[in-house]
Design a protein around this motif. Structure first.
Motif, PDB file in Angstrom:
ATOM      1  N   THR A   7       0.854  -1.196  -0.018  1.00 31.22           N
ATOM      2  CA  THR A   7       0.187  -0.094  -0.068  1.00 31.22           C
ATOM      3  C   THR A   7       0.877   1.131   0.175  1.00 31.22           C
ATOM      4  N   ALA A   8       1.837   1.176   0.712  1.00 31.39           N
ATOM      5  CA  ALA A   8       2.961   2.382   0.873  1.00 31.39           C
ATOM      6  C   ALA A   8       3.364   2.741  -0.745  1.00 31.39           C
ATOM      7  N   ALA A   9       3.783   1.438  -1.482  1.00 30.91           N
ATOM      8  CA  ALA A   9       4.284   1.697  -2.692  1.00 30.91           C
ATOM      9  C   ALA A   9       3.250   2.199  -3.727  1.00 30.91           C
ATOM     10  N   GLN A  17       6.192  -1.782  -8.042  1.00 25.85           N
ATOM     11  CA  GLN A  17       6.759  -2.176  -6.842  1.00 25.85           C
ATOM     12  C   GLN A  17       5.737  -2.856  -5.844  1.00 25.85           C
ATOM     13  N   SER A  18       4.646  -2.312  -5.987  1.00 26.27           N
ATOM     14  CA  SER A  18       3.402  -2.861  -5.136  1.00 26.27           C
ATOM     15  C   SER A  18       3.079  -4.409  -5.463  1.00 26.27           C
ATOM     16  N   ARG A  19       3.168  -4.718  -6.644  1.00 25.27           N
ATOM     17  CA  ARG A  19       2.635  -5.829  -7.277  1.00 25.27           C
ATOM     18  C   ARG A  19       3.275  -7.231  -6.477  1.00 25.27           C
ATOM     19  N   PRO A  20       4.401  -7.315  -6.250  1.00 20.94           N
ATOM     20  CA  PRO A  20       4.977  -8.716  -5.771  1.00 20.94           C
ATOM     21  C   PRO A  20       4.681  -8.629  -4.222  1.00 20.94           C
ATOM     22  N   LEU A  21       4.635  -7.461  -3.737  1.00 16.88           N
ATOM     23  CA  LEU A  21       4.379  -7.323  -2.128  1.00 16.88           C
ATOM     24  C   LEU A  21       2.822  -7.710  -2.135  1.00 16.88           C
TER      25      LEU A  21
END
Length: 91
Positions: A7-9, A17-21
């Protein structure tokens, strides 16, 4: 933790950057059957899709999240509500 980092990304404007997290967070939430977190992650993926120019996918994900949220009695995360409004505006 992964939900928060993803969410921070998104907030920082980095959907890549958010996708893999978010994907790893969803895998874990599914494995341990954490339904509220699964719903929050559907919201996050819906927002990500909207920002990435995928309005149809965004609509499907945000709709699924809203449906599941009503089934389990979950609320929208307060800090995530503004993001969802932005995401819906992009759809």
């Amino acid at each position: 933790m992964l939900l928060n980092l993803g969410t921070a990304a998104l907030i920082a404007g980095d959907p890549g950057q958010s996708r893999p997290l978010l994907a790893e967070a969803l895998e874990i939430a599914y494995r341990i059957d954490d339904r509220p977190v699964q719903v929050y992650l559907l919201d996050a993926f819906g927002y990500r899709a909207a920002l990435s120019g995928q309005p149809r996918l965004a609509t499907q994900l945000l709709g699924a999240a809203a449906t599941e949220r009503s089934h389990i009695g979950a609320n929208v995360m307060p800090f995530f509500a503004p993001l969802l409004e932005i995401g819906r505006a992009h759809v």
